[in-house]
Design a protein around this motif. Structure first.
Motif, mmCIF file in Angstrom:
data_model
loop_
_atom_site.group_PDB
_atom_site.id
_atom_site.type_symbol
_atom_site.label_atom_id
_atom_site.label_comp_id
_atom_site.label_asym_id
_atom_site.label_seq_id
_atom_site.Cartn_x
_atom_site.Cartn_y
_atom_site.Cartn_z
ATOM 1 N N ARG A 59 7.935 -5.807 5.596
ATOM 2 C CA ARG A 59 6.309 -6.181 5.364
ATOM 3 C C ARG A 59 5.831 -6.281 6.417
ATOM 4 O O ARG A 59 6.336 -6.654 7.685
ATOM 5 C CB ARG A 59 6.751 -7.678 4.656
ATOM 6 N N PHE A 115 -9.835 -0.203 6.660
ATOM 7 C CA PHE A 115 -8.524 -0.949 6.407
ATOM 8 C C PHE A 115 -8.500 -2.136 6.122
ATOM 9 O O PHE A 115 -7.800 -2.643 5.417
ATOM 10 C CB PHE A 115 -7.827 -0.931 8.005
ATOM 11 N N ARG A 116 -9.587 -3.000 6.338
ATOM 12 C CA ARG A 116 -9.814 -4.360 5.841
ATOM 13 C C ARG A 116 -9.841 -4.106 4.124
ATOM 14 O O ARG A 116 -9.200 -5.055 3.627
ATOM 15 C CB ARG A 116 -11.180 -4.864 6.448
ATOM 16 N N ARG A 137 4.367 -4.210 -1.587
ATOM 17 C CA ARG A 137 3.366 -3.554 -0.957
ATOM 18 C C ARG A 137 3.268 -2.111 -1.036
ATOM 19 O O ARG A 137 2.279 -1.395 -1.505
ATOM 20 C CB ARG A 137 2.980 -3.977 0.236
ATOM 21 N N VAL A 138 4.356 -1.294 -0.753
ATOM 22 C CA VAL A 138 4.391 0.031 -0.712
ATOM 23 C C VAL A 138 5.215 0.428 -1.601
ATOM 24 O O VAL A 138 4.936 1.311 -2.635
ATOM 25 C CB VAL A 138 4.563 0.614 0.801
ATOM 26 N N GLN A 139 6.509 0.312 -1.411
ATOM 27 C CA GLN A 139 7.510 0.652 -2.392
ATOM 28 C C GLN A 139 7.984 -0.035 -3.408
ATOM 29 O O GLN A 139 9.041 -0.724 -3.479
ATOM 30 C CB GLN A 139 8.906 1.332 -1.440
ATOM 31 N N ARG A 143 11.108 7.315 -2.733
ATOM 32 C CA ARG A 143 11.350 7.300 -1.429
ATOM 33 C C ARG A 143 11.094 8.652 -0.824
ATOM 34 O O ARG A 143 11.103 8.947 0.527
ATOM 35 C CB ARG A 143 12.740 7.046 -1.010
ATOM 36 N N CYS A 156 9.453 7.825 5.080
ATOM 37 C CA CYS A 156 8.832 8.242 3.890
ATOM 38 C C CYS A 156 7.193 7.794 4.037
ATOM 39 O O CYS A 156 6.833 7.880 3.016
ATOM 40 C CB CYS A 156 9.358 7.378 2.364
ATOM 41 N N ASN A 157 6.898 7.349 5.286
ATOM 42 C CA ASN A 157 5.697 7.204 5.585
ATOM 43 C C ASN A 157 5.235 5.610 5.025
ATOM 44 O O ASN A 157 4.196 5.121 5.450
ATOM 45 C CB ASN A 157 4.504 8.105 4.698
ATOM 46 N N GLY A 158 6.168 5.133 4.178
ATOM 47 C CA GLY A 158 5.886 3.774 3.623
ATOM 48 C C GLY A 158 5.569 2.531 5.187
ATOM 49 O O GLY A 158 4.858 2.064 5.194
ATOM 50 N N MET A 179 -11.657 0.403 10.991
ATOM 51 C CA MET A 179 -11.277 -1.199 10.743
ATOM 52 C C MET A 179 -12.140 -1.682 9.406
ATOM 53 O O MET A 179 -11.327 -2.237 8.672
ATOM 54 C CB MET A 179 -11.679 -2.039 11.687
ATOM 55 N N CYS A 232 12.495 -2.604 2.597
ATOM 56 C CA CYS A 232 11.887 -1.357 2.268
ATOM 57 C C CYS A 232 10.755 -1.670 1.389
ATOM 58 O O CYS A 232 10.929 -1.521 0.247
ATOM 59 C CB CYS A 232 13.121 -0.485 1.533
ATOM 60 N N THR A 233 9.575 -1.457 1.620
ATOM 61 C CA THR A 233 9.229 -1.299 3.203
ATOM 62 C C THR A 233 9.175 -2.486 3.919
ATOM 63 O O THR A 233 9.072 -3.657 3.217
ATOM 64 C CB THR A 233 7.800 -0.697 3.310
ATOM 65 N N GLU A 261 2.543 0.732 6.775
ATOM 66 C CA GLU A 261 2.509 -0.650 7.345
ATOM 67 C C GLU A 261 2.358 -1.067 8.782
ATOM 68 O O GLU A 261 1.549 -2.000 9.075
ATOM 69 C CB GLU A 261 3.678 -1.353 6.717
ATOM 70 N N GLU A 312 -3.063 -6.007 -1.848
ATOM 71 C CA GLU A 312 -2.731 -7.345 -2.335
ATOM 72 C C GLU A 312 -2.721 -7.045 -3.818
ATOM 73 O O GLU A 312 -1.945 -7.760 -4.606
ATOM 74 C CB GLU A 312 -3.908 -8.234 -1.917
ATOM 75 N N GLU A 322 0.463 -5.910 -4.741
ATOM 76 C CA GLU A 322 1.426 -6.852 -4.461
ATOM 77 C C GLU A 322 1.735 -7.545 -5.402
ATOM 78 O O GLU A 322 3.138 -8.110 -6.016
ATOM 79 C CB GLU A 322 1.445 -7.502 -2.975
ATOM 80 N N PHE A 356 18.851 6.770 2.172
ATOM 81 C CA PHE A 356 19.078 8.107 2.805
ATOM 82 C C PHE A 356 20.556 8.400 3.374
ATOM 83 O O PHE A 356 20.759 9.225 3.994
ATOM 84 C CB PHE A 356 18.163 8.629 3.679
ATOM 85 N N PRO A 406 -7.521 -4.933 10.666
ATOM 86 C CA PRO A 406 -8.057 -6.261 11.075
ATOM 87 C C PRO A 406 -7.274 -7.509 10.126
ATOM 88 O O PRO A 406 -7.368 -8.494 10.603
ATOM 89 C CB PRO A 406 -9.640 -6.165 10.443
ATOM 90 N N LYS A 407 -6.663 -7.188 9.024
ATOM 91 C CA LYS A 407 -6.157 -8.547 8.441
ATOM 92 C C LYS A 407 -4.827 -8.938 9.261
ATOM 93 O O LYS A 407 -4.712 -10.379 9.258
ATOM 94 C CB LYS A 407 -5.596 -7.990 7.011
ATOM 95 N N ARG A 461 -8.935 -1.941 2.293
ATOM 96 C CA ARG A 461 -7.632 -1.200 1.828
ATOM 97 C C ARG A 461 -6.777 -2.542 1.586
ATOM 98 O O ARG A 461 -6.000 -2.493 0.433
ATOM 99 C CB ARG A 461 -7.182 -0.508 2.621
ATOM 100 N N GLU A 462 -6.749 -3.500 2.168
ATOM 101 C CA GLU A 462 -5.747 -4.545 1.938
ATOM 102 C C GLU A 462 -6.037 -5.252 0.503
ATOM 103 O O GLU A 462 -5.148 -5.936 -0.002
ATOM 104 C CB GLU A 462 -6.100 -5.558 2.976
ATOM 105 N N PHE A 476 -6.819 5.035 2.704
ATOM 106 C CA PHE A 476 -6.089 5.340 3.896
ATOM 107 C C PHE A 476 -6.570 6.575 4.588
ATOM 108 O O PHE A 476 -6.535 6.898 5.799
ATOM 109 C CB PHE A 476 -4.435 5.554 3.665
ATOM 110 N N CYS A 489 8.085 9.925 -0.687
ATOM 111 C CA CYS A 489 6.761 9.488 0.079
ATOM 112 C C CYS A 489 6.500 8.341 -0.414
ATOM 113 O O CYS A 489 6.343 7.937 -1.532
ATOM 114 C CB CYS A 489 5.727 10.477 -0.436
ATOM 115 N N GLY A 490 5.978 7.520 0.644
ATOM 116 C CA GLY A 490 5.445 5.999 0.624
ATOM 117 C C GLY A 490 4.012 5.805 -0.025
ATOM 118 O O GLY A 490 3.807 5.124 -0.810
ATOM 119 N N LEU A 491 3.203 6.888 0.274
ATOM 120 C CA LEU A 491 1.912 6.812 -0.171
ATOM 121 C C LEU A 491 1.563 7.373 -1.354
ATOM 122 O O LEU A 491 0.772 6.577 -2.109
ATOM 123 C CB LEU A 491 0.902 7.568 0.871
#
Lengths: 189, 361
Positions: free
Chosen positions: A118, B130-131, B147-149, B64, A18-20, B127, A115-116, A24, B138, B141, A92, A31-32, B133-134, B111, B66-68
């Motif tokens: 970490r 991405f930094r 974090r995602v789903q 589920r 699902c791209n999740g 970079m 899921c997803t 990740e 956070e 979360e 799924f 960078p993190k 985006r964290e 992203f 799509c995660g984004l």
């Protein structure tokens, strides 16, 4: 060899996720979490890769490509299944176009559930994969799960007839035959 | 012509996050024809929603897809079911839904921008993006638990409350994020490299966007005023200071700027929510089984999402249909490739921010 273990490059393939987990993995390379401190670079080319990171349940369209990519990575190689989908099929499981998990096709060394999954778990999983990869040698050729039975039959037949055995060639031939007979949906899968 | 060459792009490629295949027919450097195959990640989610899972479980399998843009799918489905059940969610739940939906949009846009920068070869900017985006991740979360789903929305409201401690942390992180976005805006407006690589590449005119029915930031970058957030009233966007971002040029550069400016709008909406969150319950019991039919339009980060739900009074629904934004954008993408340079292909694809797991489901 010692120079090699400082730079395990990864190949990332999404076979229906699902791209999740994929975002990740990319966040891990950011960078993190900084996976790159282990010498890892995300490469699109299987022939330069050492660690095969797979996400998602295997769909019927991507399974042939998954096998092909696995065959193209040079030994020694390690397979990491990221996410519950890649481990077992996850949410799924048993849907009509899904083949439930990567280990139905290729041997998996590290499973990362979630899921997803970490980023911390992915970091630990890939660290583990590097440790496994260090132990493996060029001669440790693994057989894809789907052709295991045929491979053993062929091997015993050849030993019986006293022929010289090239395991790598037998596996390649059997996988190509298997993909051609069972998996191909269109010409370019 | 004799010197035609066929170049396959995908299904596995370094700039592609997910399997999709393009077969380009090229003449020297110019593309003359293109064939797109998007069906690689088809899992059969719609079929499972109609056969295996009951309508409450569907609310957890739909994200589920799509995660984004998980929150958009989930909320569109939940709103459609609530419409059938004639249930109005509590006001606080609506505000919290907007909050998570906009945080989702922020991390998705960042992203996408990082991905475009990667295709342009600007690793440093990737970079940086991405930094920062964290920071959004956070926030998500600490608010939702994952974090995602994050299955935050549920039929009847949302699954977690916003406590004062969490609000304090959110404010701190969002302040930092806003400063960084201002820095990015400055960079995008003034950087010589970016404008050189992206200005005038992959131009979609307004007529073309309207003719091929483009959606989301792609359409808004070409000057088409379309945004489901301004047109529907399932969520209280009108009270929260929503503003539509429209650019005229329609190239890769303005698609990026639309995304960047939408992050500012999202941040403003989030500040308004944090300042004026209503009192009350965040979840209420819903009774009854869905009987009837409803549709729901929703603005996902990639464009307009369309959800159709039909039930006949049983636990298992008879139809769940999802039309996703990337599906609408495929025809214009295909049209754009004809006549473009092959070297621009990765930049054009990523600037569309395609989501194949949405499209194939």
């Amino acid at each position: 060899m010692s120079a090699k273990i400082k730079s395990p490059w990864i190949l990332h393939y999404n076979c229906g996720s699902c791209n999740g987990c994929d975002v990740e993995i990319l966040a891990c390379l950011g960078p993190k979490y900084d996976l790159e401190r282990f010498g890892i670079i995300n490469k699109g080319n299987p022939k330069q890769a050492d660690i095969f990171v797979v996400t998602g349940p295997v769909t019927k369209r991507t399974r042939a490509r998954l096998l092909r990519l696995y065959m193209q990575i040079p030994e020694p190689k390690v397979v990491v299944a990221v996410g519950t989908c890649a481990c077992t099929g996850g949410p799924f499981r048993n849907m009509y176009n899904v083949e439930n998990g990567v280990d139905r096709f290729i041997p998996v060394d590290v499973y990362i559930p979630g899921c997803t999954a970490r980023p911390e778990a992915i970091l630990k999983g890939i660290k583990k994969a590097i440790e496994i990869w260090k132990i493996k040698t060029k001669e440790s050729i693994e057989v894809p799960v789907v052709i295991q039975k045929e491979f053993e039959e062929t091997l015993s037949k050849m030993v019986l007839h006293g022929q010289t055995v090239d395991r790598r060639k037998i596996i390649h031939d059997l996988v190509n035959k298997y993909i051609k007979n069972n998996l191909e949906v269109t010409k370019c899968d | 012509m004799e010197n035609k060459m066929i170049v396959p792009f995908g299904s596995q490629h370094i700039t592609l996050l997910e399997p999709v295949r393009f077969i380009f027919e090229t003449e020297n450097e110019k593309i003359v024809n293109v064939d797109v195959d998007v069906g690689y990640v088809h899992r059969g989610i719609e079929k499972a929603c109609q056969t295996k899972l009951n309508y409450k479980q569907v609310a957890y399998i739909i994200p589920r897809i799509c995660g984004l843009c998980a929150m958009s799918h989930a909320l569109a489905y939940i709103t459609a079911v609530e419409k059938i059940l004639e249930f109005d969610p509590p006001k606080k739940a609506k505000y919290l839904r907007v909050l998570v939906h906009e945080l989702d949009r922020i991390h998705s846009h960042l992203f996408a921008m990082a991905h475009v920068a990667e295709a342009a070869g600007y690793e440093n900017l990737v970079m940086h993006l991405f930094r920062d985006r964290e920071l959004a991740m956070e926030c998500l979360e600490i608010l939702t638990g994952n974090r995602v789903q994050y299955d935050y929305g549920c039929i009847g409201g949302v699954n977690r409350d916003l406590t004062p401690e969490v609000e304090k942390i959110l404010r701190k992180k969002l302040k930092k994020l806003e400063d960084r976005i201002h820095w990015f805006k400055d960079l995008y407006m003034n950087d010589y490299t970016l404008s050189l690589r992206w200005k005038g590449i992959g131009v979609i005119s307004k007529e073309m966007a309207e003719k091929y029915n483009a959606a989301g930031p792609v359409a808004r970058a070409s000057g088409v005023r379309t945004d489901a957030r301004a047109e529907f009233d399932a969520l209280p966007y009108r009270d929260l200071g929503f503003e539509m971002i429209v650019y005229k040029d329609g190239d890769i550069y303005s698609r990026n700027l639309v995304r960047l400016d939408e992050i500012f709008v999202s941040l403003r909406i989030i500040w308004n929510i944090l300042d004026g969150l209503p009192e009350g319950n965040y979840k209420e019991e819903v009774k009854g089984l869905p009987k009837g039919e409803s549709v729901c339009r929703w603005e996902a980060p990639r464009g307009e999402l369309f959800m159709h739900v039909r039930g006949d009074g049983k636990q298992i629904l008879t139809r769940v249909r999802v039309k996703t934004p990337t599906f609408s954008n495929i025809p214009v993408l295909r049209e754009l490739f004809v006549g473009a340079n092959y070297a621009d292909v990765p930049a054009i694809i990523t600037s569309f921010d395609p989501c194949m797991s949405c499209t194939a489901r």
